[in-house]
Structure formats: structure tokens, C-alpha cells
Design an enzyme around this catalytic site. Sequence first.
Site, PDB file in Angstrom:
ATOM      1  N   ALA A 139      93.185   3.043  33.233  1.00 27.11           N
ATOM      2  CA  ALA A 139      92.925   1.975  32.275  1.00 27.11           C
ATOM      3  C   ALA A 139      91.434   1.853  31.983  1.00 27.11           C
ATOM      4  O   ALA A 139      91.032   1.704  30.825  1.00 27.11           O
ATOM      5  CB  ALA A 139      93.472   0.651  32.817  1.00 27.11           C
TER       6      ALA A 139
ATOM      7  N   GLU B 261      90.176   5.113  29.769  1.00 25.85           N
ATOM      8  CA  GLU B 261      90.662   5.281  28.405  1.00 25.85           C
ATOM      9  C   GLU B 261      90.131   4.201  27.465  1.00 25.85           C
ATOM     10  O   GLU B 261      89.717   4.487  26.338  1.00 25.85           O
ATOM     11  CB  GLU B 261      92.196   5.284  28.392  1.00 25.85           C
TER      12      GLU B 261
ATOM     13  N   SER C  56      87.388   2.387  27.659  1.00 24.41           N
ATOM     14  CA  SER C  56      85.946   2.494  27.416  1.00 24.41           C
ATOM     15  C   SER C  56      85.608   3.684  26.526  1.00 24.41           C
ATOM     16  O   SER C  56      84.799   3.566  25.602  1.00 24.41           O
ATOM     17  CB  SER C  56      85.203   2.595  28.755  1.00 24.41           C
TER      18      SER C  56
ATOM     19  N   CYS D 187      93.527  -7.582  30.430  1.00 25.25           N
ATOM     20  CA  CYS D 187      92.870  -6.472  31.121  1.00 25.25           C
ATOM     21  C   CYS D 187      91.945  -6.956  32.230  1.00 25.25           C
ATOM     22  O   CYS D 187      90.957  -7.661  31.986  1.00 25.25           O
ATOM     23  CB  CYS D 187      92.072  -5.644  30.115  1.00 25.25           C
TER      24      CYS D 187
ATOM     25  N   GLU E  53      79.918  -1.918  30.164  1.00 31.80           N
ATOM     26  CA  GLU E  53      79.700  -0.494  29.922  1.00 31.80           C
ATOM     27  C   GLU E  53      79.426  -0.218  28.451  1.00 31.80           C
ATOM     28  O   GLU E  53      78.505   0.554  28.111  1.00 31.80           O
ATOM     29  CB  GLU E  53      80.922   0.309  30.374  1.00 31.80           C
TER      30      GLU E  53
END
Length: 408
Positions: A239, A242, A244, A352, A361
Site C-alpha cells: 500500500a 503503490e 506514493s 489509509c 513523502e
Amino acid sequence: MTDVFDLRDPAFVAEPYGALAAAREQAPVLWHEGLGLWVTTTHAAANDVLRDRRLGRILRPRSEGDDAWTTFDWLHADSILDSEPPKHTRLRRLVAGAFGRGHVARLRPRVEEIAAGLLDDVVRSLDRDGRVDVIATYAEPLPVLVICELLGAPTSDWKRLRDWSQAIVRMYEVDPDDEAQRDAQRACEEFASYVEELATERASAPGDDLLTSLVQERDGGDRLSPRELVATVVLLLNAGHEASVNGFGNGLALLLADAGQRDAVIARLDDPAAVERLVEEMLRHDSPLHLFERTATADVELHGVTVRHGQKVAALLGAANRDPAVFADPDRFDASREPNPHLAFGAGIHFCLGAPLARMELQISTRALLERLGPLEVVEAVRRPTFVLRGYERLVLAPSARPDRITD
């Protein structure tokens, strides 16, 4: 209702938003015959699906009669994403602390260091070739390396972890072919064995990392089973990686397509709020995740239709995030959009868990790239042939004003 889009149609996968808008004009919730489930077309309907506790994550095992799927099934059955309370509550609580604002903030210097190191490679490629694939050299390695830091996994293993992740998530698309299925089965076996070996090492030599904390929960009582530990680690990598990668690639391509907005953003990179608004719009306008399924555990009245017990309903997040009832001029990429109540990270109990880390990020990686390299433009763009997880396979950049610019 007649299906107004086909997830198997390459033209739709390449550019889904016109068809999703046409579906929205029909109704907020539609039956999709090809998929055999209900789909939402509006922000309100998607939000309700994500928050209604009668619509749960109910896993349908693949391994019945086929042992090759056994590991794939338990990696999902014992993960936070595919569990419901009380199991979901217990698992989420065990890892939520690692993604709290304090822990994410402490990771910031290391994320900045990783981004700077990867940008050294980007610069070398630009100096040598005059162009660089920013997905392969920057967007893909960065979040995997960060998850390695969080878990305490060797950073030298990042490519193996990325390849396993990509093989597994291809199973979330419509009708994966035989090769994709075999790749996913193999990846699950290898990834699970890798995590089990790493956990064994942490049991004898603890570290200051999330994996050590999970091992201690596993060995200190009955709060975490061995399979739940492995499934949690695999989910964090899948998770986190993908979302990011795809969020960065999709959003950067949009920003660079508008030289005026690109230059305005570069001029405001010292303003954290401006960078935050940019990242939220990157996530909204071309969302990295487009479809999230739930299953009715009772008959549910939903925006004019009845979702019967056992039927599935998919929240179409890309459609929700282009809903004109919520977003002014929704098809326009607006780097300064505010407010921006998008659903890119979901909602409800399955919101999430890694959203704070993913946001950090994206803010760091986007700002660092633009600060160091200045105005860039896309000279080659190759989309992944997938809908559920939407992103770029290649996104080649060059300094702006090159004569050989290519658009996708």
C-alpha cells in the site's frame, strides 16, 4: 443500466474521466453488468460506501480447490485492509502508532536524505543523457526505501520488495492473465518467507524499528499471530509503495503540463502550505487508487438503490474526486486549490493508515525535485495498462524548452 464504461477497454483505462462523468449524469449509484457489482459515481455516494459499517471488506478465497493460492489468501485475510472489527480494530491499533504524526515527523530528515541521494542519480542521468525516467530512478525507490527504514529491512533489498509488491497488486485489476496470476502466487510465497526470516532475526536481535515492535507483540501474548505479522508487513509495503509512486507520477505529469502553474509552484517552494496544496491536488486530480470494493452484510439503501446482502459495491474514487458538486471546475488541475476534500486515501475505518507518511513523502520528493532541477517537461509518458491502480510505467523528463517534447 447500460454499462457506460468498460474496464477492459484500453481507451477507457488511458483516459477514464469522460466516461465516469457520463456515468455520473445517469445516477449516483449504478449497476455495472460487466463487473457484476454496484458502482458509485459521486463524491457523496463514494463517501457513504466507505463509511457505512454494513458494507464490509469480505474476502472471497481463491485457494478453494487450488493450493497455489493459499499464501495469497492468508496474506489478505490476516491483513488490516481485508479485516473488519473486532479483528481490524486490534490490528490497526498495533501499527497505528508508527504512523502517528510524531513518528512520521521523526522520519522527515531521513526521507529528505533519501530523496537527496536519489536526486544525485537523477542529475547524473540528465548530465549523461539529457533526460531521465523519473519513475525508475526516483519515484519507485523512494517510498520502498522509506518503508525499509520504518521496518528495519535492509535497504539493499528494495528492488526485490518492489518487484514482489508490483506482482501482488496486479491481482487487483480486472481479469489478470495466467502469467500475472503465477507471478502473484510466487511473489506471495517469496515475500512471506522473506518477512518470516527477517522476523526471526528481530526476535534474537531486536532493533529500534516497527518490525521489532510487531515481533514483540507476536511473542508477548496473543495480540498478533505469526501470519498477521507477516500480512501486516506485506500490506505496509504494497500500500505504501503503490500510492506514493502513482500519486507522484500522476501529479508531476499534470503540473509539468502547465508551464504557468509549474513556474508559479517553483516560485513558492519555500511556502510549506503551498506545497501541501499542490500535493493534495496531485492526489485528487488523477487519483492513484480508483476502485475500492465493499460487500453488503445486510440490505443497504444507498442513494436510490438497494444493495442486497452479499452484493458488492465499488467506490470509484477517481469519479468522486472529479465531482462538480464538490469541486469547482473539477477537470482542471489547480495547484492552489483549497479546500480539497478528496477521497484519494479513502474514508471511514479503512482510511489509509499511511496517509501522513505518504503526504510527507510526496511533499518532500516533489519540492526537492523542483528545487534542484528547476523547470522540467515531460518528453515521454507511458501509462500502466491498469485502472484500479492508476499510474505511469515511464515518465521521462528533460529540462524545459527542449524541441523534442512528446505528450501522451
